[in-house]
Design an enzyme around this catalytic site. Structure first.
Site, PDB file in Angstrom:
ATOM      1  N   ASP A  46      22.033 -42.508 -16.318  1.00  0.00           N
ATOM      2  CA  ASP A  46      22.266 -42.603 -17.837  1.00  0.00           C
ATOM      3  C   ASP A  46      23.616 -43.640 -17.793  1.00  0.00           C
ATOM      4  OD1 ASP A  46      24.082 -40.729 -16.785  1.00  0.00           O
ATOM      5  OD2 ASP A  46      23.768 -39.410 -18.598  1.00  0.00           O
ATOM      6  N   SER A  47      24.261 -43.908 -16.579  1.00  0.00           N
ATOM      7  CA  SER A  47      25.411 -44.745 -16.360  1.00  0.00           C
ATOM      8  C   SER A  47      25.061 -45.874 -16.952  1.00  0.00           C
ATOM      9  CB  SER A  47      25.636 -45.023 -14.962  1.00  0.00           C
ATOM     10  OG  SER A  47      24.676 -45.502 -14.045  1.00  0.00           O
ATOM     11  N   ASP A  85      17.018 -40.523 -15.245  1.00  0.00           N
ATOM     12  CA  ASP A  85      18.044 -39.695 -15.606  1.00  0.00           C
ATOM     13  C   ASP A  85      17.695 -38.942 -16.996  1.00  0.00           C
ATOM     14  OD1 ASP A  85      20.370 -38.402 -14.900  1.00  0.00           O
ATOM     15  OD2 ASP A  85      21.500 -39.974 -15.073  1.00  0.00           O
ATOM     16  N   GLU A 188      28.874 -35.319  -6.948  1.00  0.00           N
ATOM     17  CA  GLU A 188      29.876 -36.280  -7.353  1.00  0.00           C
ATOM     18  C   GLU A 188      31.078 -35.904  -7.306  1.00  0.00           C
ATOM     19  OE1 GLU A 188      28.580 -38.754 -10.744  1.00  0.00           O
ATOM     20  OE2 GLU A 188      30.455 -39.793 -10.595  1.00  0.00           O
TER      21      GLU A 188
HETATM   22  O1  KIV Z   1      24.046 -41.952 -14.212  1.00  0.00           O
HETATM   23  C1  KIV Z   1      24.174 -42.272 -12.888  1.00  0.00           C
HETATM   24  O2  KIV Z   1      24.329 -43.333 -12.425  1.00  0.00           O
HETATM   25  C2  KIV Z   1      24.550 -41.248 -12.054  1.00  0.00           C
HETATM   26  C3  KIV Z   1      24.870 -41.722 -10.610  1.00  0.00           C
HETATM   27  C4  KIV Z   1      26.132 -42.268 -10.516  1.00  0.00           C
HETATM   28  C5  KIV Z   1      24.551 -40.647  -9.413  1.00  0.00           C
HETATM   29  O3  KIV Z   1      24.415 -40.155 -12.337  1.00  0.00           O
END
Ligand code: KIV
Length: 286
Positions: A46-47, A85, A188
């Site tokens: 979700d990044s 995610d 993290e």
């Molecule tokens: O959303 C994401 O990219 C993540 C990673 C940084 C682990 O959760």
């Protein structure tokens, strides 16, 4: 390129000499690139809200958006495991909705597993999702969906400035995620010593991001690895290329050639009555 990587293979990678290599991707061309480069696991994180959509946090990202990006990534993957995610509020409100949303990532997105944030507080939800055979990857420590509770994207379990017991809470979270049936867990923003202790305590692989070298694997955001951002790069990330600068230079050169008339040349132009070779160009000619 080797065989297709599966969930059980990632789970068995615990304690192996060769760490798991994971990275994020959000679309087809970058999925092709990271798959070709031989990563084990691609996370459609979700990044994407911050990296692709230019948001300040991941909170506004929706299920439909993650599914859209996961579908593109799944199309580009040949070898790596694709994990989708679960975005904010897609699994925290109602465990039944959590199962349905996890199912959408598999069914509509083409993911092979899902990731969600949290430890003890989401253990029952992990149980529900894995009970319908959807593999779950946990994510504890600095959980970006809790940005407001944490008061920013802050390292967790560091003791200084934190309530006593914070360190124990991170360890409990890891054990809860393992007990609930997750096949792996992202750590993290956790001090390296604590991440090492957690890695020794749980039987599932730990995949670190800003969690030091003692995890069973590492994950980074693709745009950090490629140097594709013009702004802040977190201390834990490493840029292996400078594609932001290279891309600016390429587009600037294109602009200069258009303005000067140096592009297009006859080599980039079609002519009337030219004999067209069969192939994609012929199709474009109509
Ligand atoms: O959303 C994401 O990219 C993540 C990673 C940084 C682990 O959760």
């Amino acid at each position: 390129m080797g065989q297709k990587i599966t969930v059980p293979e990632i789970a068995r990678a615990k304690g192996k000499k060769t760490p798991i290599v994971a990275i994020t991707a959000y679309d087809f061309p970058f999925a092709r690139i990271v798959d070709e480069a031989g990563v084990d696991l691609i996370l459609v994180g979700d990044s994407l809200g911050m990296v692709v959509q230019g948001l300040e946090t991941t909170l506004p990202v929706t299920m439909d958006e993650v599914i859209y990006h996961t579908r593109m990534v799944a199309r580009g993957r040949r070898h790596a495991l694709v994990v989708g995610d679960l975005p904010f509020l897609s699994y925290q409100v109602d465990p039944v909705a959590a199962v349905a949303n996890a199912g959408r990532l598999i069914k509509e997105g083409g993911a092979e597993a899902v990731k969600l944030e949290g430890g003890l507080s989401v253990a029952d939800t992990i149980r529900r999702i894995t009970s319908v055979d959807i593999p779950v990857m946990g994510h504890i420590g600095l959980t970006p969906q809790s940005v407001h509770r944490m008061g920013g994207h802050k390292v967790q379990g560091r003791l200084r400035g934190e309530k006593p017991g914070q360190r124990d809470r991170v360890i409990e979270d890891a054990l809860a995620v393992e007990d609930a049936g997750a096949f792996a867990v992202v750590l993290e923003g956790i001090p390296a010593e604590l991440a090492a202790e957690m890695t020794a305590k749980v039987s599932i692989p730990t995949i670190g991001i800003g969690a030091g070298p003692h995890c069973d694997g590492q994950i980074l955001v693709l745009h950090d690895v490629l140097g594709l951002s013009d702004g802040f790069v977190p201390r834990f990330a490493k840029c292996y290329a400078e594609l932001w600068r290279a891309s600016c230079e390429a587009v600037r050169a294109y602009g200069q050639e258009v303005r000067s008339g140096a592009f297009p040349t006859p080599a980039h132009s079609y002519r009337m009555l030219e004999k067209v070779e069969p192939g994609p160009a012929a199709v474009a000619e109509g």
